[in-house]
Design a protein around this motif. Structure first.
Motif, PDB file in Angstrom:
ATOM      1  N   THR A 112       3.221   2.471   8.158  1.00 40.68           N
ATOM      2  CA  THR A 112       2.694   3.983   9.070  1.00 40.68           C
ATOM      3  C   THR A 112       1.420   3.376   9.524  1.00 40.68           C
ATOM      4  N   ALA A 113       1.757   2.326  10.195  1.00 45.01           N
ATOM      5  CA  ALA A 113       0.276   1.536  11.365  1.00 45.01           C
ATOM      6  C   ALA A 113      -1.269   2.109  10.425  1.00 45.01           C
ATOM      7  N   ASP A 114      -1.304   2.030   8.837  1.00 45.88           N
ATOM      8  CA  ASP A 114      -2.512   2.357   8.625  1.00 45.88           C
ATOM      9  C   ASP A 114      -3.076   0.688   8.700  1.00 45.88           C
ATOM     10  N   TYR A 115      -3.175   0.251   9.443  1.00 46.17           N
ATOM     11  CA  TYR A 115      -3.378  -1.194   9.334  1.00 46.17           C
ATOM     12  C   TYR A 115      -4.163  -1.493   8.586  1.00 46.17           C
ATOM     13  N   SER A 116      -5.891  -1.258   9.314  1.00 44.15           N
ATOM     14  CA  SER A 116      -7.217  -1.483   8.159  1.00 44.15           C
ATOM     15  C   SER A 116      -6.405  -1.532   6.810  1.00 44.15           C
ATOM     16  N   GLU A 117      -5.928  -0.585   6.182  1.00 47.67           N
ATOM     17  CA  GLU A 117      -5.613  -0.796   4.524  1.00 47.67           C
ATOM     18  C   GLU A 117      -4.738  -1.629   4.030  1.00 47.67           C
ATOM     19  N   ALA A 118      -3.856  -1.615   5.056  1.00 48.76           N
ATOM     20  CA  ALA A 118      -2.992  -3.032   5.059  1.00 48.76           C
ATOM     21  C   ALA A 118      -3.471  -3.802   4.981  1.00 48.76           C
ATOM     22  N   ILE A 119      -4.374  -4.775   5.565  1.00 45.36           N
ATOM     23  CA  ILE A 119      -5.020  -5.317   6.026  1.00 45.36           C
ATOM     24  C   ILE A 119      -5.697  -6.072   4.385  1.00 45.36           C
ATOM     25  N   ALA A 120      -6.936  -4.572   4.133  1.00 47.39           N
ATOM     26  CA  ALA A 120      -7.604  -4.870   2.577  1.00 47.39           C
ATOM     27  C   ALA A 120      -6.716  -4.817   1.117  1.00 47.39           C
ATOM     28  N   ILE A 121      -5.262  -4.253   1.236  1.00 52.86           N
ATOM     29  CA  ILE A 121      -4.285  -4.588   0.955  1.00 52.86           C
ATOM     30  C   ILE A 121      -4.053  -6.008   0.373  1.00 52.86           C
ATOM     31  N   LEU A 122      -3.426  -5.524   0.909  1.00 49.51           N
ATOM     32  CA  LEU A 122      -2.949  -7.762   1.169  1.00 49.51           C
ATOM     33  C   LEU A 122      -3.749  -8.431   1.323  1.00 49.51           C
ATOM     34  N   THR A 123      -4.836  -8.212   1.716  1.00 48.68           N
ATOM     35  CA  THR A 123      -6.018  -9.953   1.281  1.00 48.68           C
ATOM     36  C   THR A 123      -6.360  -9.610  -0.362  1.00 48.68           C
TER      37      THR A 123
ATOM     38  N   MET B  64      -4.257  -3.933 -11.485  1.00 47.63           N
ATOM     39  CA  MET B  64      -3.046  -3.294 -10.862  1.00 47.63           C
ATOM     40  C   MET B  64      -1.767  -3.999 -10.575  1.00 47.63           C
ATOM     41  N   ASP B  65      -0.417  -3.842 -10.634  1.00 48.93           N
ATOM     42  CA  ASP B  65       0.759  -4.485 -10.329  1.00 48.93           C
ATOM     43  C   ASP B  65       0.777  -5.341  -9.444  1.00 48.93           C
ATOM     44  N   ILE B  66       0.688  -6.764  -9.205  1.00 51.24           N
ATOM     45  CA  ILE B  66       0.595  -7.357  -7.935  1.00 51.24           C
ATOM     46  C   ILE B  66       2.193  -6.585  -6.730  1.00 51.24           C
ATOM     47  N   GLY B  67       2.903  -6.324  -7.480  1.00 46.45           N
ATOM     48  CA  GLY B  67       4.707  -5.632  -7.103  1.00 46.45           C
ATOM     49  C   GLY B  67       3.939  -3.937  -5.854  1.00 46.45           C
ATOM     50  N   GLU B  68       3.183  -3.947  -7.241  1.00 50.29           N
ATOM     51  CA  GLU B  68       2.846  -2.090  -6.599  1.00 50.29           C
ATOM     52  C   GLU B  68       1.377  -2.100  -4.954  1.00 50.29           C
ATOM     53  N   LEU B  69       1.125  -3.321  -5.541  1.00 55.21           N
ATOM     54  CA  LEU B  69      -0.185  -4.075  -4.042  1.00 55.21           C
ATOM     55  C   LEU B  69       0.267  -4.109  -2.669  1.00 55.21           C
ATOM     56  N   TRP B  70       1.926  -4.332  -3.435  1.00 52.92           N
ATOM     57  CA  TRP B  70       2.629  -5.636  -2.227  1.00 52.92           C
ATOM     58  C   TRP B  70       3.370  -4.118  -1.280  1.00 52.92           C
ATOM     59  N   GLN B  71       3.630  -3.344  -2.437  1.00 48.08           N
ATOM     60  CA  GLN B  71       4.744  -2.282  -1.647  1.00 48.08           C
ATOM     61  C   GLN B  71       3.628  -1.159  -1.334  1.00 48.08           C
ATOM     62  N   GLN B  72       1.954  -1.026  -1.785  1.00 50.66           N
ATOM     63  CA  GLN B  72       1.492  -0.782  -0.918  1.00 50.66           C
ATOM     64  C   GLN B  72       1.228  -0.395   0.981  1.00 50.66           C
ATOM     65  N   ALA B  73       0.852  -1.667   0.048  1.00 49.23           N
ATOM     66  CA  ALA B  73       0.172  -2.646   1.870  1.00 49.23           C
ATOM     67  C   ALA B  73       1.782  -2.050   2.976  1.00 49.23           C
TER      68      ALA B  73
END
Length: 209
Positions: free
Chosen positions: A16-27, A1-10
Motif C-alpha cells: 500500500t506504499a506505506d513505506y515508513s511503517e513497513a520499515i518500522a515493522i520489518l526492523t 505479537m507473533d513474528i508471522g503477523e508482523l511479517w504480514q503487516q509489513a
C-alpha cells in the motif's frame, strides 16, 4: 505479537506504499530474529523486504539515506546467501548494481549543484548622438581683404611676364634661324646674315633670363 503477523503487516504496508511503517515493522521483526540461529532464511527475507521498502521510501521523499541503507542491506544479503542460490544471487547482484548506479547519479547531481539562473544582461546605454561640427563663423561686415591677396596679384603678374618673355625668346630664336638660312643659301648676304644671327641669339638669351 507473533513474528508471522508482523511479517504480514509489513508486506501489507509495502503493497500500500506505506513505506515508513513497513520499515518500522520489518526492523522490529529483524531485531526479534537476529540472534536466532534457526532463522537464517527469515533474516534473508526480511533484508530483501527492507531494501524494497527503503527504495520505495526514496521514491516518495527523495531522502538519499534510503539509498545507502538499501545498498548495505543488499550487500549483507549477498554475503549471507548460500553459494548454491545462483538465481537469488543474480537477482541480488542486479538489484545492487541498480542501487549503486542511482547513488552515483545522485552524488553527481549534488556535486554540480542547482542550476544557476543566467546572469541578467547588462543594460545597453543609448547610442550617443554624433557631435555636430560648429558652423563656420560668418565674416564680419566690411572685413579687410586677406593679407594673401598681394601675393596672389604678384604671382599673376609674374606669370604674365614669364609668358611674355618666352614669346620674345621664341621670336629671337626664329629670327636667328632665318638668318642662318640666308647665310647658307645666299653667300653674298653672309655678312648681314651673320649680324642677324648674333642679334637674334642676343634677344633670345635676354628674354630667357
Amino acid at each position: 505479537m507473533d513474528i508471522g503477523e508482523l511479517w504480514q503487516q509489513a508486506q501489507t504496508r509495502i503493497d500500500t506504499a506505506d513505506y515508513s511503517e513497513a520499515i518500522a515493522i520489518l526492523t522490529r521483526v529483524y531485531g526479534a530474529i537476529a540472534a536466532d540461529p534457526e532463522a537464517e532464511a527469515l533474516r534473508l527475507r526480511v533484508q530483501w523486504a527492507l531494501h524494497r521498502a527503503h527504495l520505495g521510501a526514496w521514491g516518495v521523499d527523495g531522502e538519499a539515506s534510503h539509498l545507502y541503507v538499501a545498498r548495505d542491506l543488499l550487500r549483507n544479503y549477498l554475503e549471507a546467501l548460500p553459494k548454491g542460490e545462483a538465481d537469488r544471487r543474480a537477482a541480488a547482484a542486479a538489484a545492487l548494481a541498480e542501487v549503486e548506479a542511482t547513488i552515483a547519479e545522485h552524488e553527481a547531481q549534488a556535486e554540480e549543484g542547482p542550476d544557476e539562473a543566467p546572469a541578467p544582461e547588462p543594460e545597453q546605454e543609448p547610442a550617443s548622438q554624433p557631435e555636430r561640427e560648429p558652423a563656420p563663423e560668418a565674416a564680419p561686415p566690411n572685413a579687410t581683404p586677406s593679407s594673401h591677396r598681394p601675393l596672389i596679384l604678384w604671382g599673376s603678374i609674374g606669370a604674365g611676364l614669364g609668358i611674355a618673355g618666352l614669346g620674345v625668346m621664341a621670336g629671337g630664336l626664329g629670327y636667328a634661324n632665318a638668318a642662318v638660312g640666308r647665310f647658307e643659301t645666299q653667300p653674298e648676304e653672309r655678312a648681314a646674315a651673320r649680324r642677324d644671327i648674333g642679334r637674334g641669339n642676343t634677344i633670345a638669351v635676354a628674354a630667357g633670363a
